[in-house]
Every structure is written in structure tokens, then in C-alpha cells.
Design a protein around this motif. Structure first.
Motif, short mmCIF file in Angstrom:
data_model
loop_
_atom_site.label_atom_id
_atom_site.label_comp_id
_atom_site.label_asym_id
_atom_site.label_seq_id
_atom_site.Cartn_x
_atom_site.Cartn_y
_atom_site.Cartn_z
N LEU A 1 0.83 -1.21 0.00
CA LEU A 1 0.00 0.00 0.00
C LEU A 1 0.86 1.25 0.00
CD1 LEU A 1 -2.72 -1.20 2.53
CD2 LEU A 1 -2.94 -1.01 0.05
N GLU A 2 1.93 1.24 0.78
CA GLU A 2 2.82 2.40 0.80
C GLU A 2 3.59 2.54 -0.50
OE1 GLU A 2 5.27 2.07 4.28
OE2 GLU A 2 3.72 2.94 5.59
N GLY A 3 3.76 1.40 -1.21
CA GLY A 3 4.47 1.44 -2.48
C GLY A 3 3.63 1.89 -3.66
N GLY A 4 2.34 2.13 -3.40
CA GLY A 4 1.50 2.66 -4.48
C GLY A 4 0.34 1.78 -4.87
N ALA A 5 0.19 0.61 -4.24
CA ALA A 5 -0.97 -0.24 -4.56
C ALA A 5 -2.23 0.40 -3.99
CB ALA A 5 -0.77 -1.63 -3.97
N ASP A 6 -3.34 0.14 -4.65
CA ASP A 6 -4.63 0.67 -4.19
C ASP A 6 -5.34 -0.30 -3.26
OD1 ASP A 6 -5.21 3.22 -6.02
OD2 ASP A 6 -4.17 1.71 -7.20
N ASP A 7 -4.98 -1.57 -3.34
CA ASP A 7 -5.62 -2.57 -2.50
C ASP A 7 -4.71 -3.79 -2.43
OD1 ASP A 7 -7.52 -3.76 -0.88
OD2 ASP A 7 -9.19 -3.32 -2.23
N TYR A 8 -5.01 -4.68 -1.47
CA TYR A 8 -4.16 -5.85 -1.20
C TYR A 8 -5.06 -7.00 -0.81
CZ TYR A 8 -0.71 -8.69 1.36
OH TYR A 8 0.09 -9.71 1.82
N LEU A 9 -4.86 -8.15 -1.43
CA LEU A 9 -5.66 -9.34 -1.14
C LEU A 9 -4.74 -10.55 -1.05
CD1 LEU A 9 -8.56 -10.36 -0.72
CD2 LEU A 9 -8.71 -10.72 -3.19
N ALA A 10 -4.83 -11.27 0.05
CA ALA A 10 -3.95 -12.42 0.26
C ALA A 10 -4.56 -13.69 -0.32
CB ALA A 10 -3.68 -12.60 1.75
N PHE B 1 -13.19 -15.42 -5.17
CA PHE B 1 -13.30 -14.54 -6.33
C PHE B 1 -14.27 -13.39 -6.07
CE2 PHE B 1 -15.31 -13.14 -10.26
CZ PHE B 1 -14.19 -12.67 -10.93
N GLU B 2 -15.37 -13.64 -5.33
CA GLU B 2 -16.34 -12.59 -5.08
C GLU B 2 -15.70 -11.40 -4.36
OE1 GLU B 2 -17.10 -15.73 -5.09
OE2 GLU B 2 -18.55 -15.55 -6.72
N GLU B 3 -14.74 -11.68 -3.48
CA GLU B 3 -14.08 -10.58 -2.78
C GLU B 3 -13.19 -9.79 -3.73
OE1 GLU B 3 -11.34 -9.60 1.15
OE2 GLU B 3 -11.84 -11.69 0.66
N LEU B 4 -12.45 -10.51 -4.59
CA LEU B 4 -11.63 -9.82 -5.58
C LEU B 4 -12.50 -8.98 -6.50
CD1 LEU B 4 -8.96 -9.27 -7.08
CD2 LEU B 4 -9.35 -11.40 -8.36
N LEU B 5 -13.62 -9.55 -6.95
CA LEU B 5 -14.51 -8.83 -7.85
C LEU B 5 -15.06 -7.57 -7.19
CD1 LEU B 5 -16.01 -8.74 -10.56
CD2 LEU B 5 -17.79 -10.17 -9.53
N ALA B 6 -15.42 -7.67 -5.92
CA ALA B 6 -15.94 -6.50 -5.21
C ALA B 6 -14.89 -5.40 -5.13
CB ALA B 6 -16.39 -6.91 -3.80
N ARG B 7 -13.65 -5.79 -4.91
CA ARG B 7 -12.57 -4.80 -4.83
C ARG B 7 -12.30 -4.17 -6.19
NH1 ARG B 7 -8.68 -6.06 -0.05
NH2 ARG B 7 -9.95 -7.41 1.26
N ILE B 8 -12.38 -4.98 -7.24
CA ILE B 8 -12.20 -4.45 -8.59
C ILE B 8 -13.29 -3.44 -8.91
CG2 ILE B 8 -12.37 -5.04 -11.05
CD1 ILE B 8 -10.90 -7.66 -10.39
N ARG B 9 -14.52 -3.80 -8.62
CA ARG B 9 -15.64 -2.88 -8.90
C ARG B 9 -15.51 -1.60 -8.10
NH1 ARG B 9 -20.25 -7.63 -9.04
NH2 ARG B 9 -20.30 -7.88 -11.31
N LEU B 10 -15.06 -1.71 -6.86
CA LEU B 10 -14.88 -0.53 -6.03
C LEU B 10 -13.84 0.41 -6.64
CD1 LEU B 10 -15.37 1.01 -3.38
CD2 LEU B 10 -13.56 -0.36 -2.35
N ARG B 11 -12.73 -0.15 -7.13
CA ARG B 11 -11.66 0.69 -7.68
C ARG B 11 -12.04 1.29 -9.03
NH1 ARG B 11 -9.34 2.12 -3.27
NH2 ARG B 11 -9.20 0.30 -1.91
N LEU B 12 -12.95 0.64 -9.74
CA LEU B 12 -13.35 1.15 -11.05
C LEU B 12 -14.54 2.11 -10.95
CD1 LEU B 12 -13.14 -2.05 -13.27
CD2 LEU B 12 -11.56 -0.11 -13.22
#
Length: 221
Positions: free
Chosen positions: A92-101, A106-117
Motif C-alpha cells: 500500500l505504501e508502495g503505491g498499490a490501491d488494494d491488497y488481497l492475500a 473470487f467474489e471478494e476480488l470482484l468486489a474490490r475491482i468494482r470498487l476501484r473502477l
């Protein structure tokens, strides 16, 4: 239609994300190395990047540093097996907008993608409560009721009920349910879906979830 760039060296994970994005209405391009991913990202053809850190030729953090150093401000979601606090904070400090381990759903990744778009002027919309006949499910409060009586579901049972109710009246295959509820890190030969459908039928009522022979299961609308 939004274009997503996936920079990920594991073909299985990249394929899983690609298929999920296609089903959600997105198009995507996959690159397996950091250098190729960086070159693709600089073409201006994409709206978001899903970036793995453990790449074969260069670390994902180096790719991120090069992107930001070049003035590329595309949203970047870091997807990695590194689960330490240092990795998440460093990303995050290096410039990423989000982080997922990893492993991830997939639903969580998709929700984060939609949020950023999502456009900054568009108000955030929370998950919508679902209703099928006399069964109600509220994703915000995590409450499920049947004929007005609250039913206690485990986290997995709740996720399965949400997946079925989100597509009420439509048959979902076991593979689709595995992907939506258990994420990419599953055994395709497992009978875990059948086991949890049995649990769910016991709590919601046997007649509310139909078996579709040769396909999977369907929530009665």
C-alpha cells in the motif's frame, strides 16, 4: 467494458480470475512475467491491474515501483501469498490501491475491482438484501430468516445460500458453487458442495433447494 490486466505467473490462478471476470462482464489480458506485464500496462489499454508479487523475473513490488515512477496511475490490486503485515503495508505504501492475500474468494476480488473502477461521484451502494419466497438473507447484518424466524448459518453455509439466492431460479453447477464459495483453492473432485447443500436444506427446508440432474443445484424462486 472494462479491460483488466492480470500479471500472475501461476496459470491456474490466472485462468480462474479470467473466467470469473468474463462471467462478470469484464475482459482481461494475462501476462506471466513482470517485464511483460509492465510493458502491457504502459500501453494505455487497461483500466485496472491485478498484480502478483512473486513473479519469476522480477518482484511485483519492482513492477509497481516502475509503474508509479513512470507516472502510471492505474488502480493496482496486489494479489499475493505473502500474508505478513509488512507485505500488506509495503504494498500500500508502495503505491498499490488494494491488497488481497491468497487463497482468496473470487467474489471478494470482484468486489474490490468494482470498487476501484467505480466513479468517484457515484455513491457507494451496499449489498442488496435477498428474498426467495419466505427466505430472506441480509449480507450487511448476516441475518437469515425463514418465514420470519431467524436461522443460524455458518460462514460457509451463509456464502452458499447467498450464491444460490443471488441466482434464484437458475441452476448453478457444482464447479460454479465451488468457485464462488470456496475460491480457487479447492479439489474439483470434492463432494463438499453436496455436503453443504444437505446442511443448508436442513436449516432452510429441503424443498427450497432443488437438485438439477447432471448440472447442480437451484434455489426455488
Amino acid at each position: 467494458m472494462s479491460q483488466i490486466l492480470i500479471i500472475e505467473d501461476e496459470d491456474r490462478i490466472a485462468s480462474f480470475i479470467t473466467k470469473g471476470l468474463k462471467a462478470a462482464g469484464f475482459t482481461s489480458t494475462h501476462e506471466a512475467t513482470g517485464s511483460a506485464g509492465y510493458e502491457r500496462a504502459m500501453t494505455g489499454d487497461f483500466e485496472l491491474i491485478v498484480l502478483d508479487l512473486g513473479l519469476p523475473d522480477m518482484d511485483g513490488m519492482d513492477v509497481l515501483e516502475r509503474l508509479r515512477g513512470s507516472g502510471n496511475d492505474l488502480p493496482v490490486i496486489v494479489l499475493t501469498a505473502r500474508t505478513t503485515l509488512e507485505a500488506s503495508v509495503g504494498s500500500l505504501e508502495g503505491g498499490a490501491d488494494d491488497y488481497l492475500a491468497k487463497p482468496f474468494r473470487f467474489e471478494e476480488l470482484l468486489a474490490r475491482i468494482r470498487l476501484r473502477l467505480r466513479s468517484p461521484v457515484t455513491p457507494a451502494v451496499g449489498p442488496v438484501a435477498l428474498t426467495c419466497a419466505d427466505v430472506s438473507l441480509d449480507p450487511l447484518t448476516r441475518r437469515v430468516t425463514v418465514a420470519g424466524a431467524e436461522v443460524d448459518l455458518s460462514a460457509r453455509e451463509f456464502a452458499l445460500a447467498e450464491a444460490l439466492m443471488s441466482h434464484a431460479g437458475r441452476a448453478l453447477s457444482r464447479e460454479q458453487l465451488l468457485s464462488r464459495v470456496w475460491g480457487y483453492d479447492f479439489d474439483p473432485g470434492s463432494n463438499v458442495v453436496d455436503v453443504y447443500v444437505r446442511y443448508l436444506r436442513g436449516k432452510l427446508g429441503a424443498g427450497r433447494i432443488e437438485t438439477v440432474r447432471g448440472v447442480g443445484y437451484r434455489m426455488v424462486a
